[in-house]
Structures are given as structure tokens and as C-alpha cells.
Design a protein around this motif. Structure first.
Motif, PDB file in Angstrom:
ATOM      1  N   UNK A  58       0.689  -1.044  -0.253  1.00 53.25           N
ATOM      2  CA  UNK A  58      -0.101  -0.156   0.114  1.00 53.25           C
ATOM      3  C   UNK A  58       0.929   1.153  -0.023  1.00 53.25           C
ATOM      4  N   UNK A  59       2.324   1.121  -0.153  1.00 49.98           N
ATOM      5  CA  UNK A  59       2.930   2.175  -0.216  1.00 49.98           C
ATOM      6  C   UNK A  59       3.615   2.682  -1.494  1.00 49.98           C
ATOM      7  N   UNK A  60       4.047   3.995  -1.952  1.00 46.07           N
ATOM      8  CA  UNK A  60       4.489   4.405  -2.942  1.00 46.07           C
ATOM      9  C   UNK A  60       5.975   4.317  -2.886  1.00 46.07           C
ATOM     10  N   UNK A  61       6.593   4.805  -4.067  1.00 45.88           N
ATOM     11  CA  UNK A  61       8.119   4.587  -4.107  1.00 45.88           C
ATOM     12  C   UNK A  61       8.887   5.391  -3.068  1.00 45.88           C
ATOM     13  N   UNK A  62       8.229   6.300  -2.119  1.00 48.33           N
ATOM     14  CA  UNK A  62       8.924   6.973  -1.160  1.00 48.33           C
ATOM     15  C   UNK A  62       8.632   6.244   0.234  1.00 48.33           C
ATOM     16  N   UNK A  63       8.017   5.078   0.157  1.00 48.30           N
ATOM     17  CA  UNK A  63       7.690   4.512   1.332  1.00 48.30           C
ATOM     18  C   UNK A  63       6.565   4.989   2.187  1.00 48.30           C
ATOM     19  N   UNK A  64       5.548   5.864   1.539  1.00 53.66           N
ATOM     20  CA  UNK A  64       4.787   6.438   2.394  1.00 53.66           C
ATOM     21  C   UNK A  64       3.249   5.491   1.860  1.00 53.66           C
ATOM     22  N   UNK A  65       2.076   5.947   2.783  1.00 48.80           N
ATOM     23  CA  UNK A  65       0.985   5.391   2.355  1.00 48.80           C
ATOM     24  C   UNK A  65       0.472   6.091   0.997  1.00 48.80           C
ATOM     25  N   UNK A  66       0.208   5.151  -0.092  1.00 52.89           N
ATOM     26  CA  UNK A  66      -0.400   5.774  -0.984  1.00 52.89           C
ATOM     27  C   UNK A  66      -1.867   6.353  -0.561  1.00 52.89           C
ATOM     28  N   UNK A  67      -2.207   7.563  -0.768  1.00 54.02           N
ATOM     29  CA  UNK A  67      -3.532   8.185  -0.629  1.00 54.02           C
ATOM     30  C   UNK A  67      -4.675   7.469  -0.902  1.00 54.02           C
ATOM     31  N   UNK A  68      -4.751   6.832  -1.813  1.00 57.82           N
ATOM     32  CA  UNK A  68      -5.784   5.913  -2.440  1.00 57.82           C
ATOM     33  C   UNK A  68      -6.296   5.137  -1.530  1.00 57.82           C
ATOM     34  N   UNK A  69      -5.391   4.514  -0.751  1.00 60.72           N
ATOM     35  CA  UNK A  69      -5.717   3.496   0.033  1.00 60.72           C
ATOM     36  C   UNK A  69      -6.120   3.801   1.347  1.00 60.72           C
ATOM     37  N   UNK A  70      -5.610   5.039   1.760  1.00 62.84           N
ATOM     38  CA  UNK A  70      -6.181   5.807   2.967  1.00 62.84           C
ATOM     39  C   UNK A  70      -7.711   6.200   2.696  1.00 62.84           C
ATOM     40  N   UNK A 113       2.805   8.838   7.997  1.00 57.29           N
ATOM     41  CA  UNK A 113       2.220   7.357   7.297  1.00 57.29           C
ATOM     42  C   UNK A 113       3.205   6.357   6.526  1.00 57.29           C
ATOM     43  N   UNK A 114       4.208   6.139   7.083  1.00 58.90           N
ATOM     44  CA  UNK A 114       5.428   5.610   6.751  1.00 58.90           C
ATOM     45  C   UNK A 114       5.320   3.942   6.690  1.00 58.90           C
TER      46      UNK A 114
END
Length: 155
Positions: free
Chosen positions: A51-63, A101-102
Motif C-alpha cells: 500500500x506504499x508508494x516509491x517514497x515508502x509512504x502510504x498511497x493516499x488512495x488506500x487511505x 504514514x510510513x
């Protein structure tokens, strides 16, 4: 919306002793009024690589998906019937929400009905993150949702 999409969801009372009543304005529906605390849903989601993007943070679409599902569960718990999202409003995040949100942390979403009007409901979802290693709980944001309660076959 459904519980099957929630993964590692946990439901229950958050310990909040609030006694505010959410009263169904349309008394002819036969739906009993319930306290806001009775509608509380707590959902725990692990922030992992899926559920993370390339920056290792939660992708907002999942949130956003998790917030919608949490609010729907609270609405349906309150009225005991199926409900459909009408609108999400007043989405508010802390300034450093992306840093919180890491990957490796745990996202906690708490949904609760705040108002009920005949066939519609207002639900607030509060988002926080539990830092797994330190045990620190930090507020990330919140949003309000409006729901319409679906009629049953008999109606």
C-alpha cells in the motif's frame, strides 16, 4: 462496502464514555435511537509495501478507501441496514501527515456516527498512526461523511 474488504479490522467501543444520543428524526421508521458510542468502529491497518508508494509512504488512495469503508461500517452498525456514501466533506490532515504514514507503522481509523436524520447519517472518521517501535500514537487527520440508508425490500 463490507467487512470482507477490511482485512485486519477490529470493531468495538473505543472506551469513549460519550453519552450523546443520535436520534432518528423520523420517528415513524421504527428505528430505535442509539448512542453515538454504540456506532464506534475501530479499524487497524498495517502500512506495508503493498500500500506504499516509491517514497515508502502510504498511497493516499488506500487511505481514502479505508476511510470510506470505516465510515460505512459505522453507519451500518448504527442503523442496522445497508448505507451508501453520499459525500465526503471537510477532509483535514495535519501538516506532517505524509511523514507519519510510513511503511512499517500501523494506521488506526475510528468511525463514529455524529448525527442521524431520518434516512441519512453523518459519520466522522479520525485517522491516527501508531508508531510500532515507540508505541507513540499520533493524530493524522479526520473527515466527515454523509450516508443515505437504503430501503429494505419490505419498504
Amino acid at each position: 462496502h463490507g467487512a470482507s474488504t477490511m482485512g485486519n479490522a477490529a470493531t468495538g467501543n473505543s472506551g469513549n464514555s460519550e453519552k450523546r444520543r443520535c436520534v432518528d428524526v423520523n420517528e415513524s421508521t421504527g428505528v430505535k435511537s442509539r448512542s453515538a458510542a454504540a456506532s464506534v468502529i475501530a479499524v487497524l491497518k498495517d502500512i506495508d509495501a503493498a500500500v506504499c508508494d516509491s517514497r515508502e509512504t502510504l498511497n493516499m488512495s488506500y487511505l481514502l478507501e479505508w476511510m470510506d469503508a470505516t465510515s460505512c461500517l459505522a453507519a451500518e452498525r448504527h442503523c442496522g441496514r445497508s448505507a451508501v456514501t453520499l459525500v465526503m466533506d471537510d477532509l483535514d490532515f495535519t501538516e506532517n501527515y505524509c511523514a507519519l504514514l510510513k511503511r512499517g507503522e500501523r494506521c488506526i481509523l475510528e468511525g463514529k456516527v455524529t448525527r442521524a436524520f431520518g434516512s441519512s447519517l453523518e459519520v466522522v472518521v479520525r485517522i491516527s498512526v501508531a508508531e510500532v517501535h515507540s508505541g507513540t500514537l499520533r493524530m493524522v487527520g479526520n473527515a466527515y461523511f454523509m450516508y443515505v440508508v437504503l430501503k429494505t425490500e419490505a419498504e
